[in-house]
Design an enzyme around this catalytic site. Sequence first.
Site, short mmCIF file in Angstrom:
data_model
loop_
_atom_site.label_atom_id
_atom_site.label_comp_id
_atom_site.label_asym_id
_atom_site.label_seq_id
_atom_site.Cartn_x
_atom_site.Cartn_y
_atom_site.Cartn_z
N GLY A 178 50.47 72.66 83.07
CA GLY A 178 50.78 73.00 81.69
C GLY A 178 50.38 71.89 80.75
N GLY A 221 47.50 69.25 82.02
CA GLY A 221 47.17 69.16 83.43
C GLY A 221 47.20 70.53 84.06
N ASP A 225 54.62 58.44 93.52
CA ASP A 225 53.40 58.27 92.73
C ASP A 225 53.57 57.15 91.71
OD1 ASP A 225 50.74 58.86 92.23
OD2 ASP A 225 51.20 60.35 90.70
N VAL A 267 51.91 68.73 77.73
CA VAL A 267 53.01 67.92 77.21
C VAL A 267 52.81 67.74 75.71
CG1 VAL A 267 54.15 65.68 77.30
CG2 VAL A 267 53.31 66.72 79.40
#
Length: 764
Positions: free
Chosen positions: A27, A24, A137, A29
């Site tokens: 950075g 994203g 969110d 994952v």
Amino acid sequence: MEPLGAADPRRIGPYALVGRLGAGGMGAVYLSRSSGGRTVAVKVVRADLAEDTAFRDRFRREVAAARLVSGAFTAPVVDADPDAEVPWMATAFVVGVSLHRAVATHGPLPEAALRMLTAGLAEALVGVHGAAVIHRDLKPANVLLALDGPHVIDFGIARATDGTALTSTGAVIGSAPYMSPEQALGQHLTPASDVFSLGTTVAFAACGESPFGDGAGAAVLFRVVHTEPDLSAVPAGLRPLIERCLAKDAALRPTPREVIAAIERPGPRPDPRVDPRAALPPVDAPRPSAGWLPDPIAADVLALRAALTALPAPEPTLPLTGPTEVLPGGSGTAPTAPDRRKLLLGLTGGALAVAGTGTVWALTRDTSKGNGKNPLGGSGGTSGGTPRPSAESVPDAKLAWQARLPASVAQVLPGSGIVACVMLAEVVGLDRRGEKKWTVKGADHGDMPFAVTGPTARTVAAVAGDRLYVSGARFTASGGGQTGGRARVLGIRMADGKDPWTIELADRPAMGVLDFPGVRDGRAYVFPMTTDESAAYEIGVWALDLAARRTAWFHRTEAMPVFWGLPQTGGGLLYADTKRIVAVDAKGGAAWSKEFQAVLVGAAGRYFLVADAAGTLFALEPATGRQAWKAAGVVETSLRGDGVATDEKGTLAFVLLRDEDGGFSLAALDTASGRTRWRSPLPADAEGSSRLGARLLYADGNVYRMGADGMLWAFDASNGNPRWKYGGFKGNSPTELAWGAGDRRLCVSDTGATTVAALDANGA
């Protein structure tokens, strides 16, 4: 899950990285393992952000907040080092599939699973709110369905209840279909905001779609604030509770503990004389067990677990020496890639929040209400009786090149021998071989984020002549907090990324830019999202005089600009939501408006084009709105727009027409009269593919079409004959693909990944 690339690290702290789970704006994952064999999800911050002291402080606060949140139905932090050279955070890896993916693949959940989901989400919120944190969110993509129950993930945009922000300037503030009314209006949030999101998430799981419908973010948020949700598909025993969760007044919503108590209490049984389901045994209060999930979803989870257990154990001290592929059973031979990728892609327990310049905006429309059937494989009869050509008879194109970039690419624009790739923090120019030629960073132009990336991205840039124009917002900060923003457009030379200048909307604070419709006759047209003293927002139309480098005019919209059309000449534009169309003249005034339920909006030549739900396309005079001509059988726009394409001069409008056999034909309409110049039946889409609607581009004598299955087609613009096809993106959701055409190339970006590809116009 993708294998590690050359640019990926092989070890972070005590963890060996096995493969990339996602990326994203902040950075990436990685699926990782400790020396002792523990599987975790490691979130690694981008190297350039690691050099930003303010960002490190915000990431440190995010880690602190995530550490506070720990419970049976969250993914706890197990390790972190926000002060490392490259900051990182490791969370427990949840072996589960996302609720969004599970419902999209297998359909809505049954009532027993819905009750377990509701109770599990409520229990997770008890832990979140107990740590004095608001998630902000909660949505289907941030809920993982595991064998032991649902898990809430991703606290990347969480906020402490004292109002302390935990995220970076310009980070996503929520996802429109799952935001509470107070969040949509920018008001003070309480934990009750998360309860509203719980209600929308459970309703999605029951219905297969948001209870407030689809559409552009602004239109969805309007319905969240002002209309009632559609809960008709929510089981009767659960509906009253979800209705309470979705109360407009936050004070009327239940607390998470009250939600749990309501689930545990048996609800009223329906009258068997009215509802035959009353004869069924009552649904017990949910308990975590392997049997809570429907069998198909449980099978996906078990397959994922089997794949993970087959991961090779890393050496305790040595970094990995090369890419590692996940191979179930440790056989050393990969099974069918799409099946495994479907299970592993996007299932991380530490998913990144995508950063952007405001709310995540999505143009997603309900395509279930259109006419016609899903096209099936094979030939069939068309409206004119012409046999439908087979896909096998169309030559396959070759990929010219494919490149990987440091972040998700929201938009690709070819021109002047360059492909401009627009990302959140920078724009990269690739040459004709796909190699990087220049980079322009938003940080060098007033801390200017450019784009919201991911499947929800919209148009943020345009090419005109030898220049690229990119919209965004400049944010100013004081004491580590964002204090205001201004919409602006950056212009650079396409060939080398140099000669930069900016135009700013100086007299109106802005949260960002919703869309950039394009450039016509020396004017750029932008939809900024402006705010007033009360923090209420509105969408405007901002016209920029590019030669004078100043604002030409600003128009306050009368409808949410979900769709738009820019005529080739005459100035002004047409914008529309799902209920009204509004024409703006060349001076920024409202020329006229009409109530009209549009499913397609565009422009060709001197006319505006709009289509209704019956498939009738109308050409309208820009000055008066008078009908010039009409055509029948037109297919509505796709989920990402591109419903109609035109040639360079606007003399032809290319549309899809619906045929009697449920398939489509491509047609060229004379924009002066509406007469059909030619009509050519298209090869059928893949069997079982969902209907996309019309997604068309024109460039270099080709009409390009993206099929519902991700197949790309090129047709001769002079007669509609197919020239070539390319199946490299087949199987990808078209909503996750951005594309641009021109300069003898068709360029495509997977907005959920970091890849860009190019094909020559001739397919060779």
